[in-house]
Design an enzyme around this catalytic site. Structure first.
Site, PDB file in Angstrom:
ATOM      1  N   HIS A  76       0.841  -1.193   0.000  1.00  0.00           N
ATOM      2  CA  HIS A  76       0.000   0.000   0.000  1.00  0.00           C
ATOM      3  C   HIS A  76       0.877   1.243   0.000  1.00  0.00           C
ATOM      4  O   HIS A  76       1.811   1.361   0.804  1.00  0.00           O
ATOM      5  CB  HIS A  76      -0.910   0.012   1.229  1.00  0.00           C
ATOM      6  CG  HIS A  76      -1.762   1.242   1.333  1.00  0.00           C
ATOM      7  ND1 HIS A  76      -1.698   2.108   2.398  1.00  0.00           N
ATOM      8  CD2 HIS A  76      -2.703   1.750   0.491  1.00  0.00           C
ATOM      9  CE1 HIS A  76      -2.562   3.089   2.218  1.00  0.00           C
ATOM     10  NE2 HIS A  76      -3.184   2.902   1.071  1.00  0.00           N
ATOM     11  N   SER A  77       0.616   2.184  -0.919  1.00  0.00           N
ATOM     12  CA  SER A  77       1.258   3.493  -0.939  1.00  0.00           C
ATOM     13  C   SER A  77       2.787   3.348  -0.982  1.00  0.00           C
ATOM     14  O   SER A  77       3.320   2.799  -1.942  1.00  0.00           O
ATOM     15  CB  SER A  77       0.783   4.298   0.275  1.00  0.00           C
ATOM     16  OG  SER A  77       1.018   5.662   0.115  1.00  0.00           O
ATOM     17  N   TYR A  78       3.505   3.809   0.036  1.00  0.00           N
ATOM     18  CA  TYR A  78       4.966   3.620   0.101  1.00  0.00           C
ATOM     19  C   TYR A  78       5.348   2.151  -0.018  1.00  0.00           C
ATOM     20  O   TYR A  78       6.416   1.816  -0.535  1.00  0.00           O
ATOM     21  CB  TYR A  78       5.502   4.209   1.419  1.00  0.00           C
ATOM     22  CG  TYR A  78       6.839   3.643   1.833  1.00  0.00           C
ATOM     23  CD1 TYR A  78       8.015   4.073   1.208  1.00  0.00           C
ATOM     24  CD2 TYR A  78       6.938   2.684   2.841  1.00  0.00           C
ATOM     25  CE1 TYR A  78       9.250   3.548   1.588  1.00  0.00           C
ATOM     26  CE2 TYR A  78       8.161   2.164   3.221  1.00  0.00           C
ATOM     27  CZ  TYR A  78       9.315   2.599   2.593  1.00  0.00           C
ATOM     28  OH  TYR A  78      10.546   2.067   2.965  1.00  0.00           O
ATOM     29  N   GLY A  79       4.470   1.254   0.421  1.00  0.00           N
ATOM     30  CA  GLY A  79       4.759  -0.179   0.364  1.00  0.00           C
ATOM     31  C   GLY A  79       5.064  -0.680  -1.036  1.00  0.00           C
ATOM     32  O   GLY A  79       5.669  -1.747  -1.204  1.00  0.00           O
ATOM     33  N   GLY A  80       4.666   0.077  -2.065  1.00  0.00           N
ATOM     34  CA  GLY A  80       5.006  -0.298  -3.429  1.00  0.00           C
ATOM     35  C   GLY A  80       6.509  -0.312  -3.661  1.00  0.00           C
ATOM     36  O   GLY A  80       7.030  -1.120  -4.450  1.00  0.00           O
TER      37      GLY A  80
END
Length: 224
Positions: A76-80
């Site tokens: 998710h979000s930065y987790g990409g």
């Protein structure tokens, strides 16, 4: 059944996937919701040396420690940033990638370079430690500061992720203002290598649309 590893965005822990984790486990999948080093219940590990490489290693440690193979990484979000790096460094353990309203980096990209000035202004608002970005006021009460080095560090990729069987992008179409991920979603929608989805929900898709997300992830698993 499929192994899922769920990676949160900035300031959040594995708890943000609570509802999604329950839905996937209810149908028999193995799910590992992660909290990254220096964040949330692991905030006691925060120091200036915690960076993107640290967070990629967090994922690889679970893949290796649990001996997971044919894994679906969800970020998710930065987790990409994190799932892209982990898939590159542990190719024999990763089957598919799912980006939840997330950055999709290439070699040399950082999270800082891929977002808008509005997000960069938030990142630059560091706390009293000088090494972490403050959580935004409307975040969950469990959210904590996030190591800024992780959003500044460029990602270095050894390959082109050609081993990845399926790549999905789930776009949040319900932002109150302009989404920084709209250009990414439009670009990937025209790329035949990607499967894209748009949900009428805000950026926190896991909270706003857990049932729809579960259906997408179950479809990714079933398509193997």
């Amino acid at each position: 059944m499929t192994n899922f590893v769920l990676v949160p965005g900035m300031c959040h822990g594995g708890w943000c996937f609570e509802h999604l984790t329950r839905r996937l486990r209810d149908v028999g999948h193995t799910v590992h919701p992660l909290t990254l080093t220096g964040v949330s219940e692991r905030r006691h590990l925060l120091q200036g040396t915690v960076n993107l490489d640290t967070h990629i290693q967090d994922v690889i440690a679970v893949l290796e420690g649990e001996n997971l193979r044919e894994t679906v990484l969800v970020g998710h979000s930065y987790g990409g940033m994190v799932i892209t790096g982990a898939a590159d460094r542990a190719p024999h353990r990763v089957d598919s990638l799912v980006y939840l309203d997330a950055v999709v980096p290439g070699d040399g990209d950082s999270c800082w370079s891929l977002v808008s000035d509005q997000e960069r202004s938030w990142y630059a608002d560091v706390d009293e430690t000088g090494c972490a970005s403050r959580p935004l006021p409307f975040f969950d009460a469990r959210a904590t500061a996030h190591p800024i080095a992780s959003v500044l560090q460029p990602l270095r990729l050894a390959g082109a992720l050609a081993h990845i069987r399926r790549r999905d992008y789930v776009y949040a179409a319900g932002w109150a203002d302009q989404s920084p991920f709209t250009p990414t979603y439009r670009r990937l929608s025209e790329d035949p290598r990607w499967t894209t989805h748009a949900l009428a929900a805000g950026h926190n898709l896991m909270r706003d649309a857990p049932d729809e997300l579960a259906r997408i992830l179950i479809d990714v698993a079933a398509s193997r």
